[in-house]
Design an enzyme around this catalytic site. Structure first.
Site, PDB file in Angstrom:
ATOM      1  N   CYS A 352       0.827  -1.212   0.000  1.00 18.63           N
ATOM      2  CA  CYS A 352       0.000   0.000   0.000  1.00 18.63           C
ATOM      3  C   CYS A 352       0.860   1.260   0.000  1.00 18.63           C
ATOM      4  CB  CYS A 352      -0.988  -0.047   1.172  1.00 18.63           C
ATOM      5  SG  CYS A 352      -2.364   1.106   0.985  1.00 18.63           S
ATOM      6  N   HIS A 436      -3.866  -5.284  -0.285  1.00 18.00           N
ATOM      7  CA  HIS A 436      -3.619  -5.807   1.060  1.00 18.00           C
ATOM      8  C   HIS A 436      -3.697  -7.335   1.078  1.00 18.00           C
ATOM      9  CE1 HIS A 436      -3.488  -2.166   3.640  1.00 18.00           C
ATOM     10  NE2 HIS A 436      -4.115  -1.632   2.606  1.00 18.00           N
ATOM     11  N   GLU A 438      -2.880  -9.350   3.338  1.00 19.78           N
ATOM     12  CA  GLU A 438      -3.207  -9.896   4.662  1.00 19.78           C
ATOM     13  C   GLU A 438      -4.702  -9.919   4.944  1.00 19.78           C
ATOM     14  OE1 GLU A 438      -4.258  -5.858   5.319  1.00 19.78           O
ATOM     15  OE2 GLU A 438      -2.605  -6.734   4.186  1.00 19.78           O
TER      16      GLU A 438
END
Length: 464
Positions: A352, A436, A438
């Site tokens: 990001c 992202h 995760e």
């Protein structure tokens, strides 16, 4: 005049009768009561059963219509409509009335209005530091339905400045819920407004681009609309704003948690762990968990850490975290540090904001998107494999591919708008992605990136 939802359900023969007429379960009827509206697709059946007109079946909640959102500037909007306890004022002069919840504002909450299309994860969204400086519009109507708990926070505090939702907060109905969303917001001094036509507001943001909004939920119940309009038009916006310093940690600290595993435990720590320094520009806790799970021994340092301070910890690799604000502003102190780490030959992985900062350190440029990417259904193509990942994203800036220097290749692209989603250096052990990995909407489409980082470290150390 529209009939109330309670009177309508009674006219249908109670919850059981309403369910039978519309072909749904009684649980759906319960949700209608919470939302104070029956979905439009059921109106023909309800009209036939009750003899009511379509106009009489309109929701009784004081929500805003498309006409309200397009209210001309200068319209008499200073006095609140009946039942309205909060207002959302946009920089273009639009005034949207609704019902306040959460904490009352001390004056007003001000930030860039954005929208998130995720159907789940509102607690994680609100605590994501990347939302600092923003007021979030949730497009999904049932916000609050899983309550809140002590384990789903992505950071110790809420960074978003407020939230906008369609219906009243839904009461929690989830085995993990510890308290309601409204209570959770009150405890964290976060205001919200409901009763807003979020579809129309989302279209306004999508078509017109981001703008400033002021959310006012005064305890007194009085509004100075002209003053709120002035605040909205005067706020400078996120371009040129460095917010990483507001959300970063203040001193180095160690992290050793792994990812959650059903039903209530976490994975065991890997036996072999590589020493990694994570630069915290607004890091989400689950990113750190994924690093640990992949085999990293993580030390977190502040966003302002210098290359010398990072290298003094003798890392085998360096991670650049997500975060808020304009990457070009944060780059003033971040790029020299990243450049020093790259010059030292350390493997680098960014996510990001970390992706954007790595690009800047390699000589590229960034720009502000007309429509930011925020939600959990964003398709991204891995150009090396042709594989498409369903990703979670939260960014309003992007890397300008045309500015990438020789020796830096594009690795991932957005299938929504073609913007850049990943880069890799061909001469240095460094790569990054905009999305992202995760957040697991896929649910595990992108975890390979953490393993790739560990493999890069091992290759650099001659262990592979």
């Amino acid at each position: 005049m529209p009939i109330s939802i309670e009177a309508l359900i009674e006219r249908l023969g109670g919850p059981e009768g309403a369910a039978q007429v519309t072909g749904v379960g009684t649980e759906a009827v319960r949700k209608w009561r919470q939302a104070r509206a029956i979905p439009a697709k059921h109106w023909p059946a309800v009209s036939r059963a009750t003899g009511l007109s379509m106009d009489e079946l309109q929701p009784d909640a004081p929500s805003l219509t498309h006409q309200d959102i397009q209210m001309p500037q200068g319209s008499p909007t200073s006095s609140a409509p009946e039942k309205a306890t909060a207002a959302l004022v946009l920089a273009d002069g639009t005034v949207l009335w609704g019902r306040g919840f959460g904490a009352h504002t001390n004056g007003a909450a001000i930030g860039e209005i954005c929208f998130s299309t995720g159907m789940t994860g509102y607690q994680e969204t609100l605590t994501d530091p990347s939302f600092a400086g923003q007021i979030i519009t949730f497009t999904f109507p049932h916000i609050g339905n899983v309550g809140t708990n002590s384990t789903d926070n992505e950071a110790p505090r809420v960074s978003a400045r407020g939230l906008v939702i369609r219906h009243d907060i839904t009461e929690p109905a989830n085995w993990r819920a510890q308290e309601s969303l409204n209570t959770w917001l009150l405890e964290r001094n976060v205001p919200g407004i409901c009763g807003i036509d979020t579809r129309a507001l989302t279209l306004r943001i999508r078509n017109g681009g981001p703008q400033t909004a002021v959310l006012c939920y005064p305890e007194s119940g009085s509004f100075d609309i002209e003053a709120l309009k002035e605040q909205a038009s005067a706020w400078p916006g996120l371009e040129g704003m460095d917010l990483a310093k507001e959300v970063t940690c203040t001193a180095p600290w160690s992290f050793s948690e792994t990812v959650w595993e059903w039903p209530d435990t976490t994975r065991a720590l890997p036996e072999h762990r590589r020493k990694v320094v994570a630069v915290d520009y607004g890091a989400k806790l689950n990113i750190l968990r994924c690093l640990t799970t992949a085999g990293c021994d993580v030390t977190v340092v502040p966003a302002t850490a210098t290359a010398e301070e990072i290298l003094a910890l003798q890392p085998e690799g360096v991670f650049l975290s997500n975060g808020p604000g304009d990457p070009a502003a944060t780059a003033e102190y971040a790029v020299p540090a990243i450049r020093g780490v790259l010059d030292a030959g350390k493997p680098v992985f960014g996510i990001c904001l970390g992706h954007q900062l790595l690009a800047l350190a390699l000589g590229a440029k960034t720009y502000k998107l007309q429509q930011g990417h925020r939600g959990a259904n964003q398709p991204v193509k891995d150009l090396s494999t042709g594989r498409v990942e369903i990703t979670s994203q939260n960014h309003g800036f992007a890397v300008d591919e045309s500015s990438l220097p020789e020796g830096v290749r594009v690795t991932h692209k957005s299938l929504f708008d073609g913007s850049n989603e990943g880069i890799a250096s061909e001469t240095l052990p460094a790569f990054s992605v905009q999305y992202h990995p995760e957040a697991s909407p896929g649910p595990s489409d992108s975890f390979y990136l953490f393993r790739r980082f560990v493999e890069l470290i091992d290759q650099h150390n001659g262990k592979v």
